[in-house]
Design a protein around this motif. Structure first.
Motif, PDB file in Angstrom:
ATOM      1  N   THR A  18       0.842  -1.196   0.000  1.00  0.00           N
ATOM      2  CA  THR A  18       0.000   0.000   0.000  1.00  0.00           C
ATOM      3  C   THR A  18       0.876   1.244   0.000  1.00  0.00           C
ATOM      4  N   ARG A  19       0.535   2.218  -0.819  1.00  0.00           N
ATOM      5  CA  ARG A  19       1.316   3.462  -0.931  1.00  0.00           C
ATOM      6  C   ARG A  19       0.394   4.659  -0.717  1.00  0.00           C
ATOM      7  N   THR A  20       1.019   5.820  -0.622  1.00  0.00           N
ATOM      8  CA  THR A  20       0.286   7.082  -0.553  1.00  0.00           C
ATOM      9  C   THR A  20       1.170   8.189  -1.095  1.00  0.00           C
ATOM     10  N   LEU A  21       0.557   9.239  -1.594  1.00  0.00           N
ATOM     11  CA  LEU A  21       1.293  10.410  -2.056  1.00  0.00           C
ATOM     12  C   LEU A  21       1.364  11.429  -0.930  1.00  0.00           C
ATOM     13  N   ASP A  22       2.548  11.941  -0.696  1.00  0.00           N
ATOM     14  CA  ASP A  22       2.741  12.906   0.375  1.00  0.00           C
ATOM     15  C   ASP A  22       2.329  14.293  -0.099  1.00  0.00           C
ATOM     16  N   PHE A  50      -7.171  11.468  -4.881  1.00  0.00           N
ATOM     17  CA  PHE A  50      -7.453  10.362  -3.969  1.00  0.00           C
ATOM     18  C   PHE A  50      -6.172   9.818  -3.351  1.00  0.00           C
ATOM     19  N   ALA A  51      -5.089   9.751  -4.134  1.00  0.00           N
ATOM     20  CA  ALA A  51      -3.825   9.214  -3.631  1.00  0.00           C
ATOM     21  C   ALA A  51      -3.234  10.093  -2.541  1.00  0.00           C
ATOM     22  N   VAL A  52      -3.474  11.402  -2.616  1.00  0.00           N
ATOM     23  CA  VAL A  52      -3.010  12.301  -1.558  1.00  0.00           C
ATOM     24  C   VAL A  52      -3.892  12.162  -0.325  1.00  0.00           C
TER      25      VAL A  52
END
Length: 288
Positions: free
Chosen positions: A117-121, A208-210
């Motif tokens: 699982t990842r996310t954008l900072d 959404f990724a942020v």
């Protein structure tokens, strides 16, 4: 006050759903295509932005400016190379093509990035907020997403009604053969529509990724929310996607106030109710 706060948060969440649903509604309204790879394209945009941020060190806003036009180009090429041939074979063929594209994208992402699982900072902008009234807190990111959804829809509306290419797109949607007789190239027009759809879903994926985490398998869940927003608002209705997204977001938020386990179920129940009692949607119409 808690219920009012739930409505406000649901309203802002509806902006994100509307942004996801815009491209899906546009492709259906213009080409009668239900793009089953829609959610996976949003995830691809998220991973692409993650790779660009990590590999180049560019600020996130620069990556967004690069990624969205790139997806517009990919959308145009995708329509001309992959989708155009299936249009003449009927809706089932386009469903199968987009379903195959969805499977391929998920497996490619899984092979390259693994299942982590990842996310954008998004920095402080993603977590900062302000007090609206009393105990109601509004995040800057959800508010920006809602305003962005409204701006995108307004921009598409102006394009469709005020430009020659937009009017040609509407004509091709009404009657492709007649539009071709008066000089329209339906293949180019459909390519432009797909380019806009890909750009909007890339923008939605980045927002959404942020806001939340993502992985290669989250695409289908994004597709479900986008599809429900389109159906609730009205198939092919451009502004109906905003209304549908708001209804879905507010319903989920209110459902979570009753019971956190009902967050997703409440939205699905509203979707089924619309299908049962008003299958044309709340704002029946056509995008183009």
């Amino acid at each position: 006050m808690q219920w009012f706060n739930a409505v406000v948060q649901g309203l802002l969440l509806g902006g994100l759903y509307a942004l996801f649903a815009t491209g899906l509604s546009l492709m259906f309204g213009v080409m009668r295509i239900v793009n089953l790879a829609h959610g996976d394209l949003a995830v691809v945009a998220s991973f692409l932005a993650l790779a660009l941020v990590g590999g180049t060190g560019l600020p996130l806003w620069v990556v967004v400016v690069v990624t969205v036009p790139l997806f517009a180009v990919l959308g145009y090429l995708n329509q001309r190379v992959l989708l155009q041939g299936s249009l003449s074979s009927g809706p089932l063929a386009t469903l199968l093509v987009t379903f195959g594209l969805s499977i391929v994208l998920q497996n490619v992402l899984l092979e390259i990035f693994s299942a982590d699982t990842r996310t954008l900072d998004g920095g402080s902008f993603a977590t900062s907020s302000f007090q609206l009234a009393g105990s109601i807190t509004v995040g800057w990111l959800p508010l920006a997403t809602f305003l962005l959804a409204c701006a995108v829809l307004a921009g598409i509306q102006v394009f469709l009604t005020r430009t020659g290419l937009g009017r040609m797109l509407r004509a091709s949607s009404d009657d492709r053969e007649t539009a071709n007789l008066v000089g329209a190239d339906s293949r180019h027009v459909y390519g432009v529509a797909t380019a806009i759809a890909f750009a909007t879903v890339a923008l939605a994926g980045l927002m959404f990724a942020v806001r939340s985490s993502f992985d290669p398998a989250t695409g289908p869940s994004r597709l479900i929310f986008a599809f429900e927003a389109v159906v609730i608002g009205g198939l092919g209705s451009l502004w109906g996607t905003l209304l549908g997204g708001i209804v879905l977001g507010v319903t989920q938020s209110l459902g979570s106030q009753i019971d956190p386990a009902m967050t997703l179920l409440a939205g699905h129940l509203v979707f089924l109710a619309v299908l049962a009692f008003r299958p044309q949607g709340l704002l029946a119409g056509r995008t183009a």
